[in-house]
Write a protein that holds these residues in place. Structure first.
Motif, PDB file in Angstrom:
ATOM      1  N   GLU A 203       0.844  -1.205   0.000  1.00  0.00           N
ATOM      2  CA  GLU A 203       0.000   0.000   0.000  1.00  0.00           C
ATOM      3  C   GLU A 203       0.880   1.257   0.000  1.00  0.00           C
ATOM      4  O   GLU A 203       0.603   2.228  -0.700  1.00  0.00           O
ATOM      5  CB  GLU A 203      -0.897  -0.034   1.246  1.00  0.00           C
ATOM      6  CG  GLU A 203      -1.805   1.156   1.411  1.00  0.00           C
ATOM      7  CD  GLU A 203      -2.382   1.247   2.838  1.00  0.00           C
ATOM      8  OE1 GLU A 203      -3.111   2.198   3.099  1.00  0.00           O
ATOM      9  OE2 GLU A 203      -2.058   0.357   3.673  1.00  0.00           O
ATOM     10  N   HIS A 204       1.923   1.223   0.819  1.00  0.00           N
ATOM     11  CA  HIS A 204       2.893   2.305   0.838  1.00  0.00           C
ATOM     12  C   HIS A 204       4.153   1.823   0.124  1.00  0.00           C
ATOM     13  O   HIS A 204       4.613   0.710   0.374  1.00  0.00           O
ATOM     14  CB  HIS A 204       3.234   2.720   2.267  1.00  0.00           C
ATOM     15  CG  HIS A 204       2.023   3.189   3.027  1.00  0.00           C
ATOM     16  ND1 HIS A 204       1.369   4.356   2.710  1.00  0.00           N
ATOM     17  CD2 HIS A 204       1.346   2.643   4.052  1.00  0.00           C
ATOM     18  CE1 HIS A 204       0.340   4.514   3.522  1.00  0.00           C
ATOM     19  NE2 HIS A 204       0.304   3.490   4.346  1.00  0.00           N
ATOM     20  N   VAL A 205       4.690   2.671  -0.723  1.00  0.00           N
ATOM     21  CA  VAL A 205       5.806   2.264  -1.568  1.00  0.00           C
ATOM     22  C   VAL A 205       7.018   3.130  -1.231  1.00  0.00           C
ATOM     23  O   VAL A 205       6.944   4.353  -1.322  1.00  0.00           O
ATOM     24  CB  VAL A 205       5.414   2.392  -3.058  1.00  0.00           C
ATOM     25  CG1 VAL A 205       6.562   1.959  -3.952  1.00  0.00           C
ATOM     26  CG2 VAL A 205       4.170   1.566  -3.344  1.00  0.00           C
ATOM     27  N   GLY A 219      15.062  12.392   3.207  1.00  0.00           N
ATOM     28  CA  GLY A 219      13.663  12.331   2.799  1.00  0.00           C
ATOM     29  C   GLY A 219      13.130  10.940   2.537  1.00  0.00           C
ATOM     30  O   GLY A 219      11.909  10.739   2.483  1.00  0.00           O
ATOM     31  N   TYR A 221      13.407   8.506   4.624  1.00  0.00           N
ATOM     32  CA  TYR A 221      13.192   7.809   5.893  1.00  0.00           C
ATOM     33  C   TYR A 221      11.861   8.155   6.575  1.00  0.00           C
ATOM     34  O   TYR A 221      11.154   7.254   7.033  1.00  0.00           O
ATOM     35  CB  TYR A 221      14.388   8.039   6.831  1.00  0.00           C
ATOM     36  CG  TYR A 221      15.608   7.297   6.304  1.00  0.00           C
ATOM     37  CD1 TYR A 221      15.918   6.024   6.772  1.00  0.00           C
ATOM     38  CD2 TYR A 221      16.392   7.824   5.282  1.00  0.00           C
ATOM     39  CE1 TYR A 221      17.000   5.320   6.262  1.00  0.00           C
ATOM     40  CE2 TYR A 221      17.466   7.120   4.762  1.00  0.00           C
ATOM     41  CZ  TYR A 221      17.769   5.870   5.247  1.00  0.00           C
ATOM     42  OH  TYR A 221      18.823   5.171   4.716  1.00  0.00           O
ATOM     43  N   ALA A 222      11.518   9.463   6.638  1.00  0.00           N
ATOM     44  CA  ALA A 222      10.286   9.849   7.353  1.00  0.00           C
ATOM     45  C   ALA A 222       9.064   9.058   6.871  1.00  0.00           C
ATOM     46  O   ALA A 222       8.256   8.621   7.689  1.00  0.00           O
ATOM     47  CB  ALA A 222      10.046  11.358   7.218  1.00  0.00           C
ATOM     48  N   PRO A 223       8.895   8.836   5.552  1.00  0.00           N
ATOM     49  CA  PRO A 223       7.693   8.116   5.117  1.00  0.00           C
ATOM     50  C   PRO A 223       7.654   6.645   5.535  1.00  0.00           C
ATOM     51  O   PRO A 223       6.626   5.999   5.398  1.00  0.00           O
ATOM     52  CB  PRO A 223       7.758   8.219   3.575  1.00  0.00           C
ATOM     53  CG  PRO A 223       8.656   9.369   3.296  1.00  0.00           C
ATOM     54  CD  PRO A 223       9.663   9.366   4.409  1.00  0.00           C
ATOM     55  N   PHE A 225       8.204   5.599   8.678  1.00  0.00           N
ATOM     56  CA  PHE A 225       7.946   5.451  10.118  1.00  0.00           C
ATOM     57  C   PHE A 225       6.509   5.022  10.418  1.00  0.00           C
ATOM     58  O   PHE A 225       6.283   4.231  11.331  1.00  0.00           O
ATOM     59  CB  PHE A 225       8.279   6.745  10.866  1.00  0.00           C
ATOM     60  CG  PHE A 225       9.746   7.112  10.814  1.00  0.00           C
ATOM     61  CD1 PHE A 225      10.721   6.138  10.650  1.00  0.00           C
ATOM     62  CD2 PHE A 225      10.157   8.431  10.930  1.00  0.00           C
ATOM     63  CE1 PHE A 225      12.077   6.464  10.607  1.00  0.00           C
ATOM     64  CE2 PHE A 225      11.503   8.771  10.888  1.00  0.00           C
ATOM     65  CZ  PHE A 225      12.462   7.793  10.722  1.00  0.00           C
ATOM     66  N   MET A 226       5.561   5.542   9.673  1.00  0.00           N
ATOM     67  CA  MET A 226       4.163   5.185   9.928  1.00  0.00           C
ATOM     68  C   MET A 226       3.911   3.721   9.548  1.00  0.00           C
ATOM     69  O   MET A 226       3.375   2.957  10.377  1.00  0.00           O
ATOM     70  CB  MET A 226       3.251   6.160   9.176  1.00  0.00           C
ATOM     71  CG  MET A 226       1.780   5.970   9.437  1.00  0.00           C
ATOM     72  SD  MET A 226       1.045   4.872   8.195  1.00  0.00           S
ATOM     73  CE  MET A 226       0.826   6.022   6.825  1.00  0.00           C
ATOM     74  N   PRO A 227       4.296   3.262   8.343  1.00  0.00           N
ATOM     75  CA  PRO A 227       4.146   1.827   8.045  1.00  0.00           C
ATOM     76  C   PRO A 227       4.930   0.937   9.014  1.00  0.00           C
ATOM     77  O   PRO A 227       4.457  -0.145   9.383  1.00  0.00           O
ATOM     78  CB  PRO A 227       4.701   1.703   6.615  1.00  0.00           C
ATOM     79  CG  PRO A 227       4.544   3.064   6.024  1.00  0.00           C
ATOM     80  CD  PRO A 227       4.764   4.018   7.161  1.00  0.00           C
TER      81      PRO A 227
ATOM     82  N   TYR B  86      16.305  12.403   9.181  1.00  0.00           N
ATOM     83  CA  TYR B  86      15.275  11.561   8.570  1.00  0.00           C
ATOM     84  C   TYR B  86      14.122  12.352   7.966  1.00  0.00           C
ATOM     85  O   TYR B  86      13.117  11.778   7.565  1.00  0.00           O
ATOM     86  CB  TYR B  86      14.775  10.544   9.612  1.00  0.00           C
ATOM     87  CG  TYR B  86      15.907   9.709  10.176  1.00  0.00           C
ATOM     88  CD1 TYR B  86      16.813   9.075   9.326  1.00  0.00           C
ATOM     89  CD2 TYR B  86      16.119   9.585  11.542  1.00  0.00           C
ATOM     90  CE1 TYR B  86      17.871   8.335   9.822  1.00  0.00           C
ATOM     91  CE2 TYR B  86      17.177   8.832  12.047  1.00  0.00           C
ATOM     92  CZ  TYR B  86      18.053   8.217  11.181  1.00  0.00           C
ATOM     93  OH  TYR B  86      19.109   7.483  11.670  1.00  0.00           O
ATOM     94  N   SER B  87      14.288  13.693   7.912  1.00  0.00           N
ATOM     95  CA  SER B  87      13.315  14.543   7.219  1.00  0.00           C
ATOM     96  C   SER B  87      11.886  14.368   7.710  1.00  0.00           C
ATOM     97  O   SER B  87      10.956  14.259   6.914  1.00  0.00           O
ATOM     98  CB  SER B  87      13.369  14.282   5.718  1.00  0.00           C
ATOM     99  OG  SER B  87      12.564  15.214   5.041  1.00  0.00           O
ATOM    100  N   ARG B 122       1.125  11.116   8.141  1.00  0.00           N
ATOM    101  CA  ARG B 122       1.893  10.293   7.202  1.00  0.00           C
ATOM    102  C   ARG B 122       3.339  10.119   7.647  1.00  0.00           C
ATOM    103  O   ARG B 122       3.942   9.074   7.363  1.00  0.00           O
ATOM    104  CB  ARG B 122       1.837  10.907   5.789  1.00  0.00           C
ATOM    105  CG  ARG B 122       2.525  10.087   4.723  1.00  0.00           C
ATOM    106  CD  ARG B 122       1.849   8.744   4.532  1.00  0.00           C
ATOM    107  NE  ARG B 122       2.627   7.853   3.658  1.00  0.00           N
ATOM    108  CZ  ARG B 122       3.638   7.107   4.074  1.00  0.00           C
ATOM    109  NH1 ARG B 122       4.048   7.149   5.332  1.00  0.00           N
ATOM    110  NH2 ARG B 122       4.258   6.322   3.231  1.00  0.00           N
ATOM    111  N   GLY B 210       1.239   5.149  -4.216  1.00  0.00           N
ATOM    112  CA  GLY B 210       1.722   4.598  -2.948  1.00  0.00           C
ATOM    113  C   GLY B 210       2.861   5.387  -2.340  1.00  0.00           C
ATOM    114  O   GLY B 210       3.297   5.100  -1.231  1.00  0.00           O
ATOM    115  N   GLY B 219      10.446  16.401   2.236  1.00  0.00           N
ATOM    116  CA  GLY B 219      11.205  15.440   1.440  1.00  0.00           C
ATOM    117  C   GLY B 219      10.809  15.365  -0.023  1.00  0.00           C
ATOM    118  O   GLY B 219      11.556  14.828  -0.838  1.00  0.00           O
TER     119      GLY B 219
END
Lengths: 391, 391
Positions: A203-205, A219, A221-223, A225-227, B86-87, B122, B210, B219
């Motif tokens: 779902e998240h890529v 940039g 890395y932050a995305p 953390f939630m998954p 980690y932005s 997010r 995604g 980011g």
């Protein structure tokens, strides 16, 4: 006249050139009070920083300031700096090891420097000579010798970083930068030996063709953390990143899978460096060691014939190979973890893929590679000059 | 006993809850020395910041500090903070306008707050009530009234930002944060009216299904600077971002195309909000105004019948429509630019797609929408409560 004019032109050009990063101008200001050493069992990754750091700043007119190793301390930055607003930030991760000869060593630091140049150019940050940076890193590692924990599998983790510091909201490349290196003592990634569980996520890529997944940018890395938090909530250690059905990475590690042809013949696959995976130093080292196995070196504990191949691997293939009984082991690699074996993979709406169990929580290939890698990293064994002394 | 126990439980829970962001606790500390006002012709986007900023910080135990409006100044941050490494950073872009009644107004600020919540979740940053933030923003805008330039098309640009400040290299969500709002006077995006040129880029991909292209994360921006510099070098104003042949965005703006069915009948297409484009406030406003045109409102200067549709648009279609003579205009929209017309699109290895020229450097639909939008934004015209007074 013509000569004079040329001469002036050259002089003006020389004057107007921003100063390069120059390790020979390194200034060292030691801290007057040293921090207490944390206990060995408190050395989680990235928790403690040492006494000093290296800093050099870039201004578009004057260039790089003389690099300085000085007491570790905070930065003072304008709220509109690019690093906060547009993530013009990147880093490298390296480890330093104390070998049996008492020398501090870095592992293939040239590869980190090459990747740092690529990352830097990708986000249009000011240029510098990474050979100069490496000289400074070696000096910092030597100064921080007391921070190497005196225990097996403990290292000094080194984090070179560049952040853009252009003080303007204008959406453009940062022509100001801050280059710095910090480091800290680090224990083994897992205190208790165990096999990882991964949760496959499509779902998240994390990365895609033409994207930035192949660069070590902040940039990226932050995305994750939630998954990652979602995976943890569902009882998995890390996310297995997919593009559709195709496996890219596991957590922030590279992915390897081992299949049996027969008992003396193994296939090892890892996703190709096609821009959707981080080209890891450990990943490259594992590939090269497996390629060299049986010719220029021997990895003890694995069969004579191992066929290593960079090729796409899909989750469906993994499930099929598992069902067929061909799947020997899955492992992940990275600077922090070195090598970790995977015990199961969660797949949305299906039963987990349960991977073969092993007595010491590591598959035979993972264990053999881990031993070989750490022998080289600690300077107990020489291989192609990978372990570089800081002197 | 049961009651007492429940009561204690409740009290303990109340005590241990981190404090929420609370606008009623806003502290205002005015600057003792005010900055000189820059001349009108020096008000490039994002160049000058006003006298004050709003700051509140989050600690995982104590929660959000009382928000404070205080003199604009730098932040002091540890080198390993998540924002650098980690932005964990995101922002919003809003403009404040002084209407004919002398009131300061924001344009659809609820949409910025909604998007900020999505971006924040997010990247797993600490939560807060964006209604409280909006109250504080209105207060800041009122305090900074002297910074509204006294000239047409000039505004106060407002930049709410959150950065993660967890002081550890551990690769995990930031449980520390700094929420702040800065603002500055801003002139029209283009000083000289002209049509934009775009260079279509498919080698580098801004967003992906995604991925995070639909969130306003820091980011997303750094990776655009190198392709943007390349476009500028080749004589184009901005990059036209593609996924394969499919158009996503133009620069950091949303993309619209206008086709003629016949002289009194137009089609307007814009790429759908499928996670690969930023869901722009101006984009949404343009769609809703075009939908309302002829029923609840009138956009003067465009035909009675306009069919607006969110649908994928490919570069090949644009080229074909241009060759067919059906293409009336292409325009881009965003908070900074409001509406800008496009004059040509460069395509690798082919002739540029030359779009119809117009006397005042704007296509008729772009011009009509620009006028309608600015009338609403400045409070000269009321539409669905979009323009919100700061009182």
């Amino acid at each position: 006249m013509a000569n004079g004019s040329e001469g002036n032109g050259y002089a003006m050009q020389a004057e107007s050139q921003p100063a390069p990063l120059d390790a020979s101008k390194l200034k060292v200001t030691l801290s007057e009070t040293l921090k207490p050493m944390p206990p060995l069992d408190d050395l989680a990754f990235g928790k403690h920083m040492s006494d000093h750091m290296m800093v050099s700043t870039y201004h578009p007119v004057t260039g790089w300031t003389d690099p300085e190793i000085k007491p570790y301390g905070p930065f003072v930055l304008d709220p509109v700096c690019s690093c906060f607003q547009y993530s013009t930030n990147l880093f490298e991760g390296m480890k330093a090891y104390i070998g049996p000869d008492g020398k501090a060593r870095l592992f293939r630091p040239d590869m980190n420097m090459t990747r740092m140049r690529r990352s830097r150019d990708r986000v249009a940050l000011p240029s510098f000579d990474t050979d100069e940076l490496l000289k400074i890193i070696k000096k910092l590692v030597q100064i921080e010798r007391r921070w190497f924990p005196n225990a097996p599998d403990h290292t000094l983790y080194v984090r070179p970083t560049i952040i853009g510091t252009r003080p303007s909201l204008g959406v453009a490349a940062s022509d100001h930068a801050l280059l710095y290196v910090v480091c800290g003592p680090t224990g083994p990634f897992f205190r208790v030996s165990r096999m990882l569980s991964l949760m496959a996520v499509s779902e998240h890529v994390r990365s895609w063709p033409g994207g930035t997944g192949g660069y070590k940018l902040a940039g990226n890395y932050a995305p994750t953390f939630m998954p990652q938090a979602e995976a943890a909530k569902r009882g998995y250690d890390q996310v297995l990143w997919l593009i559709g059905d195709k496996i890219t990475e596991a957590g922030a590690m590279n992915f390897f899978i081992v299949l049996k042809r027969d008992d003396d013949d193994l296939d090892v696959y890892t996703p190709p460096d096609d821009g959707t995976i981080l080209p890891g130093v450990t990943r490259d080292s594992v590939i090269r060691l497996l390629q060299a196995h049986g010719t220029s070196t021997t990895i003890e504990g694995i069969p004579q014939t191992v066929h290593v191949e960079e090729r796409p691997v899909t989750l469906s293939e993994v499930a099929q190979w598992s069902a067929d009984g061909r799947l020997l082991e899955v492992f992940t690699v990275g600077t922090a973890v070195i090598v970790a074996s995977v015990g199961r993979i969660g797949v949305e709406g299906k039963d987990d893929i349960e991977l073969p169990k092993h007595d010491i929580q590591m598959g035979p290939v993972a264990r053999a590679i881990h031993k070989k890698m750490t022998n080289i990293q600690w300077g107990r064994e020489e291989f192609e000059g990978w372990s570089v002394a800081c002197e």
